[in-house]
Design a protein around this motif. Sequence first.
Motif, mmCIF file in Angstrom:
data_model
loop_
_atom_site.group_PDB
_atom_site.id
_atom_site.type_symbol
_atom_site.label_atom_id
_atom_site.label_comp_id
_atom_site.label_asym_id
_atom_site.label_seq_id
_atom_site.Cartn_x
_atom_site.Cartn_y
_atom_site.Cartn_z
ATOM 1 N N MET A 1 9.003 1.168 5.586
ATOM 2 C CA MET A 1 9.019 -0.192 6.593
ATOM 3 C C MET A 1 10.046 -0.475 7.666
ATOM 4 S SD MET A 1 7.068 -3.337 4.609
ATOM 5 C CE MET A 1 5.454 -2.975 5.051
ATOM 6 N N THR A 2 10.700 -0.445 8.026
ATOM 7 C CA THR A 2 11.076 -1.579 8.664
ATOM 8 C C THR A 2 11.497 -2.838 8.250
ATOM 9 O OG1 THR A 2 10.158 -1.989 10.429
ATOM 10 C CG2 THR A 2 10.817 0.407 10.655
ATOM 11 N N SER A 3 12.491 -3.434 8.837
ATOM 12 C CA SER A 3 12.767 -4.792 8.158
ATOM 13 C C SER A 3 12.032 -5.021 9.417
ATOM 14 C CB SER A 3 14.138 -4.886 8.173
ATOM 15 O OG SER A 3 14.700 -4.856 9.446
ATOM 16 N N ARG A 4 11.590 -5.444 10.841
ATOM 17 C CA ARG A 4 10.751 -6.184 11.377
ATOM 18 C C ARG A 4 9.646 -5.797 10.779
ATOM 19 N NH1 ARG A 4 10.738 -5.036 17.732
ATOM 20 N NH2 ARG A 4 13.288 -5.919 17.531
ATOM 21 N N GLU A 5 9.139 -4.974 10.388
ATOM 22 C CA GLU A 5 7.478 -4.448 9.510
ATOM 23 C C GLU A 5 7.614 -5.413 8.724
ATOM 24 O OE1 GLU A 5 6.196 -0.114 11.119
ATOM 25 O OE2 GLU A 5 7.351 -0.164 9.108
ATOM 26 N N PHE A 6 8.499 -5.708 8.284
ATOM 27 C CA PHE A 6 8.687 -6.545 6.424
ATOM 28 C C PHE A 6 7.988 -7.535 6.845
ATOM 29 C CE2 PHE A 6 10.359 -8.531 3.204
ATOM 30 C CZ PHE A 6 10.170 -8.782 1.960
ATOM 31 N N ASN A 7 8.835 -8.536 8.063
ATOM 32 C CA ASN A 7 9.310 -9.399 8.017
ATOM 33 C C ASN A 7 8.091 -10.088 8.755
ATOM 34 O OD1 ASN A 7 12.001 -10.193 7.444
ATOM 35 N ND2 ASN A 7 12.785 -9.372 9.527
ATOM 36 N N GLN A 8 7.349 -9.381 9.734
ATOM 37 C CA GLN A 8 6.372 -9.272 10.221
ATOM 38 C C GLN A 8 4.942 -9.221 8.680
ATOM 39 O OE1 GLN A 8 6.105 -6.725 13.308
ATOM 40 N NE2 GLN A 8 7.271 -8.109 14.743
ATOM 41 N N SER A 9 5.191 -8.777 8.576
ATOM 42 C CA SER A 9 4.096 -8.408 7.379
ATOM 43 C C SER A 9 4.735 -8.369 5.999
ATOM 44 C CB SER A 9 3.059 -6.822 7.687
ATOM 45 O OG SER A 9 2.013 -6.797 6.990
ATOM 46 N N ALA A 10 4.869 -9.428 4.897
ATOM 47 C CA ALA A 10 5.802 -9.800 3.500
ATOM 48 C C ALA A 10 4.289 -9.364 2.764
ATOM 49 C CB ALA A 10 6.274 -10.540 3.422
ATOM 50 N N SER A 11 3.121 -9.791 3.184
ATOM 51 C CA SER A 11 1.753 -9.861 2.062
ATOM 52 C C SER A 11 1.722 -8.023 2.216
ATOM 53 C CB SER A 11 1.126 -10.271 2.504
ATOM 54 O OG SER A 11 0.262 -10.276 4.022
ATOM 55 N N GLU A 12 1.540 -7.104 2.975
ATOM 56 C CA GLU A 12 1.207 -5.193 2.721
ATOM 57 C C GLU A 12 2.434 -5.023 2.207
ATOM 58 O OE1 GLU A 12 0.747 -1.993 6.012
ATOM 59 O OE2 GLU A 12 0.512 -3.720 6.526
ATOM 60 N N ALA A 13 3.900 -5.345 2.671
ATOM 61 C CA ALA A 13 4.749 -4.513 1.502
ATOM 62 C C ALA A 13 4.495 -5.529 0.068
ATOM 63 C CB ALA A 13 6.057 -5.035 2.132
ATOM 64 N N LYS A 14 3.928 -6.363 0.157
ATOM 65 C CA LYS A 14 3.630 -6.700 -1.728
ATOM 66 C C LYS A 14 2.939 -6.200 -1.999
ATOM 67 C CE LYS A 14 3.673 -11.295 -1.114
ATOM 68 N NZ LYS A 14 3.794 -12.234 -1.380
ATOM 69 N N ARG A 15 1.853 -5.710 -1.848
ATOM 70 C CA ARG A 15 0.774 -4.973 -2.133
ATOM 71 C C ARG A 15 1.080 -3.522 -2.154
ATOM 72 N NH1 ARG A 15 -2.166 -7.811 1.099
ATOM 73 N NH2 ARG A 15 -2.561 -6.258 3.411
ATOM 74 N N ALA A 16 1.749 -2.895 -1.390
ATOM 75 C CA ALA A 16 2.434 -1.403 -1.269
ATOM 76 C C ALA A 16 3.273 -1.784 -2.590
ATOM 77 C CB ALA A 16 2.901 -0.568 -0.168
ATOM 78 N N SER A 17 3.665 -2.656 -2.801
ATOM 79 C CA SER A 17 4.658 -2.506 -3.779
ATOM 80 C C SER A 17 4.154 -1.774 -5.391
ATOM 81 C CB SER A 17 5.796 -3.583 -3.800
ATOM 82 O OG SER A 17 5.228 -4.545 -4.533
ATOM 83 N N LEU A 18 2.749 -2.168 -5.087
ATOM 84 C CA LEU A 18 1.751 -2.266 -7.097
ATOM 85 C C LEU A 18 2.041 -0.598 -6.798
ATOM 86 C CD1 LEU A 18 -0.808 -5.169 -6.483
ATOM 87 C CD2 LEU A 18 0.912 -5.524 -7.792
ATOM 88 N N SER A 19 2.172 -0.067 -5.785
ATOM 89 C CA SER A 19 1.451 1.539 -6.001
ATOM 90 C C SER A 19 2.986 2.353 -6.560
ATOM 91 C CB SER A 19 0.830 2.035 -4.369
ATOM 92 O OG SER A 19 -0.322 1.405 -4.774
ATOM 93 N N GLY A 20 3.351 1.477 -5.955
ATOM 94 C CA GLY A 20 5.183 2.502 -6.097
ATOM 95 C C GLY A 20 6.550 1.666 -5.348
ATOM 96 N N PRO A 21 7.406 1.964 -5.354
ATOM 97 C CA PRO A 21 8.689 1.294 -4.526
ATOM 98 C C PRO A 21 8.551 1.290 -3.369
ATOM 99 C CG PRO A 21 9.682 3.055 -5.744
ATOM 100 C CD PRO A 21 7.741 2.803 -6.355
ATOM 101 N N VAL A 22 8.463 0.906 -2.631
ATOM 102 C CA VAL A 22 8.713 0.030 -0.815
ATOM 103 C C VAL A 22 10.337 0.115 -0.532
ATOM 104 C CG1 VAL A 22 7.870 -1.397 0.870
ATOM 105 C CG2 VAL A 22 6.801 -0.726 -0.567
ATOM 106 N N ILE A 24 12.966 -0.633 2.733
ATOM 107 C CA ILE A 24 12.808 -1.119 3.736
ATOM 108 C C ILE A 24 13.997 -0.791 4.267
ATOM 109 C CG2 ILE A 24 12.590 -3.822 4.780
ATOM 110 C CD1 ILE A 24 11.837 -4.458 2.103
ATOM 111 N N THR A 25 14.171 -0.729 5.329
ATOM 112 C CA THR A 25 15.293 0.211 6.083
ATOM 113 C C THR A 25 15.459 -0.232 7.569
ATOM 114 O OG1 THR A 25 13.682 1.028 8.323
ATOM 115 C CG2 THR A 25 14.131 2.938 6.637
ATOM 116 N N ASP A 26 16.997 -1.169 7.699
ATOM 117 C CA ASP A 26 17.998 -1.432 8.645
ATOM 118 C C ASP A 26 18.319 -0.719 9.594
ATOM 119 O OD1 ASP A 26 18.178 -4.382 10.119
ATOM 120 O OD2 ASP A 26 19.418 -4.419 8.464
#
Length: 79
Positions: A1-22, A24-26
């Motif tokens: 997940m790019t840092s931009r995607e993370f900033n726009q969708s932190a809740s999605e990243a949190k959900r994805a982290s329940l399945s494994g590490p997420v 984040i790229t810069d």
Amino acid sequence: MTSREFNQSASEAKRASLSGPVFITDRGKPSHVLLSIDEYRKLAGGMTSLADAIAQHGGGGVDFDAPRVGGLYREADLS
């Protein structure tokens, strides 16, 4: 997940982290990893912080003398 995607969708990243590490790229390079707290605790080996250890024992009767460290500061020159 790019840092931009993370900033726009932190809740999605949190959900994805329940399945494994997420990861984040810069600029295409990994810069951060988002983990669930359970996964973090597994990696940390269940280590307890000093504050947690004191809280578990009610804080009473725990003696802790922090060692003095010298040379880490200098007097302010107010002249």
